[in-house]
Design an enzyme around this catalytic site. Structure first.
Site, short mmCIF file in Angstrom:
data_model
loop_
_atom_site.label_atom_id
_atom_site.label_comp_id
_atom_site.label_asym_id
_atom_site.label_seq_id
_atom_site.Cartn_x
_atom_site.Cartn_y
_atom_site.Cartn_z
N ARG A 97 -8.89 16.49 20.55
CA ARG A 97 -9.44 15.88 19.33
C ARG A 97 -10.75 15.17 19.64
NH1 ARG A 97 -4.63 13.25 15.59
NH2 ARG A 97 -3.06 14.86 15.91
N HIS A 148 6.90 9.28 20.00
CA HIS A 148 7.06 10.27 18.93
C HIS A 148 5.69 10.78 18.47
CE1 HIS A 148 6.73 11.17 14.64
NE2 HIS A 148 7.91 11.73 14.71
N ASN A 149 4.80 9.85 18.23
CA ASN A 149 3.47 10.24 17.75
C ASN A 149 2.70 11.01 18.82
OD1 ASN A 149 4.29 8.63 15.60
ND2 ASN A 149 2.25 7.81 15.26
N ARG A 182 -0.66 -9.24 -0.70
CA ARG A 182 -1.72 -10.27 -0.68
C ARG A 182 -2.54 -10.22 -1.96
NH1 ARG A 182 -6.24 -9.56 3.88
NH2 ARG A 182 -6.45 -7.62 2.71
N LYS A 202 8.52 5.06 18.84
CA LYS A 202 7.69 5.60 17.76
C LYS A 202 6.34 6.05 18.33
CE LYS A 202 5.96 6.62 13.70
NZ LYS A 202 4.78 6.02 13.24
N LYS A 209 -5.59 8.17 14.70
CA LYS A 209 -5.47 6.75 14.35
C LYS A 209 -5.08 5.88 15.54
CE LYS A 209 -4.53 6.80 9.39
NZ LYS A 209 -3.45 6.64 8.38
N GLU A 253 3.97 14.41 18.76
CA GLU A 253 3.42 15.03 17.55
C GLU A 253 2.01 15.58 17.82
OE1 GLU A 253 3.66 12.40 14.04
OE2 GLU A 253 1.55 12.87 13.68
N TYR A 254 1.20 14.81 18.52
CA TYR A 254 -0.16 15.26 18.87
C TYR A 254 -0.08 16.57 19.68
CZ TYR A 254 -3.09 11.16 17.69
OH TYR A 254 -3.80 10.18 17.06
N ALA A 299 0.88 -1.18 0.00
CA ALA A 299 0.00 0.00 0.00
C ALA A 299 0.92 1.23 0.00
CB ALA A 299 -0.93 -0.04 1.20
N VAL A 300 0.43 2.35 0.45
CA VAL A 300 1.18 3.61 0.37
C VAL A 300 2.60 3.49 0.95
CG1 VAL A 300 1.15 6.05 1.00
CG2 VAL A 300 -0.99 4.84 0.66
N SER A 352 8.77 6.77 10.61
CA SER A 352 7.95 7.99 10.61
C SER A 352 8.26 8.84 9.40
CB SER A 352 8.24 8.81 11.86
OG SER A 352 7.53 10.03 11.79
N GLY A 353 7.26 9.56 8.97
CA GLY A 353 7.47 10.47 7.85
C GLY A 353 6.41 10.35 6.78
N ALA A 367 -1.58 -2.62 10.76
CA ALA A 367 -1.17 -3.10 12.08
C ALA A 367 -2.26 -3.94 12.71
CB ALA A 367 -0.83 -1.90 12.97
P1 NBP Z 1 -2.56 0.06 5.33
O1 NBP Z 1 -2.38 0.23 6.80
O2 NBP Z 1 -3.69 0.73 4.69
O3 NBP Z 1 -2.62 -1.50 5.03
C1 NBP Z 1 -2.86 -1.97 3.72
C2 NBP Z 1 -1.95 -3.14 3.41
O4 NBP Z 1 -2.14 -4.19 4.36
C3 NBP Z 1 -2.25 -3.72 2.05
O5 NBP Z 1 -1.03 -4.11 1.48
C4 NBP Z 1 -3.10 -4.92 2.42
O6 NBP Z 1 -3.09 -5.93 1.43
C5 NBP Z 1 -2.41 -5.40 3.64
N1 NBP Z 1 -3.13 -6.37 4.45
C6 NBP Z 1 -4.23 -6.21 5.22
BR1 NBP Z 1 -5.19 -4.68 5.33
N2 NBP Z 1 -4.60 -7.33 5.84
C7 NBP Z 1 -3.72 -8.26 5.45
C8 NBP Z 1 -3.59 -9.64 5.72
N3 NBP Z 1 -4.42 -10.27 6.56
N4 NBP Z 1 -2.60 -10.32 5.12
C9 NBP Z 1 -1.76 -9.68 4.28
N5 NBP Z 1 -1.83 -8.37 3.97
C10 NBP Z 1 -2.80 -7.67 4.55
O7 NBP Z 1 -1.19 0.48 4.57
P2 NBP Z 1 -0.24 1.75 4.79
O8 NBP Z 1 -1.01 3.00 4.99
O9 NBP Z 1 0.75 1.67 3.70
O10 NBP Z 1 0.49 1.44 6.17
C11 NBP Z 1 1.25 0.27 6.37
C12 NBP Z 1 1.72 0.24 7.80
O11 NBP Z 1 2.57 1.37 8.02
C13 NBP Z 1 0.61 0.36 8.83
O12 NBP Z 1 0.94 -0.42 9.94
C14 NBP Z 1 0.62 1.81 9.22
O13 NBP Z 1 0.11 2.04 10.50
C15 NBP Z 1 2.10 2.11 9.12
N6 NBP Z 1 2.45 3.50 8.92
C16 NBP Z 1 1.74 4.30 8.11
C17 NBP Z 1 2.10 5.62 7.91
C18 NBP Z 1 1.32 6.48 7.00
O14 NBP Z 1 1.62 7.68 6.94
N7 NBP Z 1 0.36 5.95 6.25
C19 NBP Z 1 3.22 6.12 8.51
C20 NBP Z 1 3.96 5.29 9.31
C21 NBP Z 1 3.57 3.98 9.51
P3 NBP Z 1 -4.23 -5.94 0.27
O15 NBP Z 1 -3.72 -5.01 -0.77
O16 NBP Z 1 -4.25 -7.36 -0.16
O17 NBP Z 1 -5.50 -5.49 0.89
#
Ligand code: NBP
Length: 480
Positions: A287, A185-186, A34, A182, A260, A189-190, A11-12, A128-129, A76
């Protein structure tokens, strides 16, 4: 096997980290998600990355050189556990599973233990970032074993943000230490965001300045001791005009802030550790308060101050708010580091506080010039008991405190909510007080619950016979 590192979850965050890894000399990156569609999009849009893509987890594992290292970037919680189970079944002794998601550190402690029992390395790491940081250089906070860090350290260093010539990564400590830091840190940040929002609100209501003018004020502040990413983006947000209505964007955004969960975790864990992180807690509660439309609507007719509030000298007021913001920010960081110290003590981590402040200087949301001062403070005195007592911060608060008091008093008189400003000041006055009314609380506790008390003038534990003749007896639980 052709890849030296793999990423699961595209994902992102995962796709951007995979691209960041692939752009570094010497890396070949295996990728798996997946749902194949995400993998397909990534490899189609970024052929330059030379990804080794797999449709199944078995192929993915087979594409990794030994000892294998796979970075999990999935949602997560249950998603992370599902991927860990799949990898654990295929990985062999010495292989490394890295969880870069926002895991709760107690989950990381549990997962690390389970992996270790299988002969695997498990590294929970804070990253983070956001999206931009993942692609161009995040702040990385890895936990796990020192052995695993030997292999991963150089890889992390190659993709991390760079601040003043140094990569923003350090081995935080064992098992859940990285995710704990981390989380804090968050939380910080809040608090930082809430303080900035309160500063904006006070200036706007106090001086009548338009958002674009306040943007200029923040841009100016960003040249001084408050210089930070959050101040910088605040100016950008305030300057933005809504294309549809022509109004300042901040005026058309619904005033209900979401979260979140990591801020909530910080407060929950600080409560367990007995650490007053009041600045962070007020930010989380602010919030929550904002997101209660029914209660806000019902309460909106409640009376405010009778007298309208005006600021005579606008420039002085703005400078007072700036100082109040800086002093409150020092309190928020001091409280955050108190929580890190308490967490390290409870969970047995050897956390170098100065190094933590250093790796937050780049890549992450709270990156700020001010973090150098925190590193200096802990370098000068690694056993510093409270950050706000370090000479630099003491002097900063000394210079700010009159303004801080003025601003909080103004806010109270004007009926402008400033929970983070005022609770930070209350914390400051509480922690520095030679004597606190906690003595009375102890008396009350002894009255209704025979909870006993200690005295200032002699050793021992005492109880007053409140329902008898009110004489004092030395309690059986005496410390003698
Ligand atoms: P998401 O948190 O939106 O998760 C989506 C990903 O998780 C997709 O690749 C999805 O696969 C996969 N997934 C899920 Br949902 N359930 C699954 C399972 N049972 N088995 C295998 N894959 C599974 O993605 P994100 O926003 O890129 O964040 C990823 C992690 O990084 C999270 O833990 C998030 O908290 C953390 N994080 C995010 C940020 C931010 O700014 N977004 C910053 C720092 C850390 P699919 O495509 O098959 O559905």
């Amino acid at each position: 096997a052709t890849a030296n590192i793999g990423v699961v979850g595209l994902a992102v965050m995962g796709s951007n980290l995979a691209r960041n890894l692939a752009s570094r000399e010497g890396n070949t990156v295996a990728v798996y998600n997946r749902t194949w569609a995400k993998t397909e999009t990534l490899i189609t849009e970024h052929p330059e990355a030379g990804f080794v893509a797999s449709k199944t987890i078995e192929e993915f594992v087979a594409s990794l050189e030994k000892p294998r290292a796979a970075l999990i970037m999935v949602q997560a919680g249950a998603g992370t556990d599902a991927v860990i189970d799949e990898l654990s079944a295929l990985f062999e002794e010495g292989d490394i599973i890295i969880d870069g998601g926002n895991a709760l550190f107690t989950d990381t402690i549990r997962r690390e233990k389970a992996a270790r029992e299988k002969g695997l390395n498990f590294v929970g790491t804070g990253i983070s970032g956001g999206e931009e940081g993942a692609l161009n250089g995040p702040s990385i906070m890895p936990g796990g074993s020192a052995e695993a860090y030997e292999k991963l350290g150089p890889i992390f260093a190659s993709i991390a943000a760079v601040a003043e010539g140094e990569p923003c990564v350090t081995h935080v400590g064992t098992d859940g230490a990285g995710h704990f830091v981390k989380m804090i840190h968050n939380g910080i940040e809040y608090a930082d965001m809430q303080l900035i929002a309160e500063a904006y609100d006070l200036i706007r209501q106090g001086t009548g300045a338009a958002p674009a003018e306040i943007a200029d004020i923040f841009a100016e502040w960003n040249k001084g001791e408050l210089e930070s990413y959050l101040i910088e983006i605040t100016a950008e947000v305030l300057r933005q005009t809504d294309a549809e209505t022509g109004k300042p964007l901040v005026d058309v955004i619904l005033d209900q802030a979401g979260s979140k969960g990591t801020g909530v975790w910080t407060v929950q864990n600080a409560l367990d550790l007995g650490i007053p992180v009041s600045g962070i807690a007020e930010a989380v509660f602010a919030r929550a308060l904002s997101s209660k439309p029914a209660q806000r609507a019902a309460a909106s007719s409640l009376p405010g101050p009778a007298e309208p509030w005006t600021v005579d000298d606008k420039a002085t007021f703005v400078e007072d708010v700036r100082r109040a913001l800086y002093a409150s920010k020092i309190v928020a960081y001091s409280q955050g580091f108190d929580a890190i110290i308490a967490g390290a003590e409870k969970y047995g981590w050897d956390i170098k506080k100065g190094e933590i402040a250093k790796i937050w200087r780049g890549g992450c949301i709270i990156r700020a010039q001010f973090l150098n001062r925190i590193t200096d403070a802990y370098n000068d005195d690694p056993e510093l008991v409270a950050l706000l007592t370090a000479p630099y911060f003491r002097a900063a608060i000394e210079g700010a405190q009159e303004s801080w008091r003025q601003v909080v008093a103004h806010a109270a008189k004007a009926g402008i909510p400033s929970p983070a400003f005022s609770s930070s000041l209350a914390y400051y006055d509480g922690i520095r007080a030679p004597r606190l009314p906690a003595a009375l609380v102890q008396g009350q506790r002894d009255f209704f619950g025979a909870h006993t008390y200690q005295r200032v003038d002699k050793e021992g534990t005492f109880h007053t016979l409140w329902s008898g003749d009110r004489t004092e007896i030395e309690s059986a639980g005496s410390s003698h």
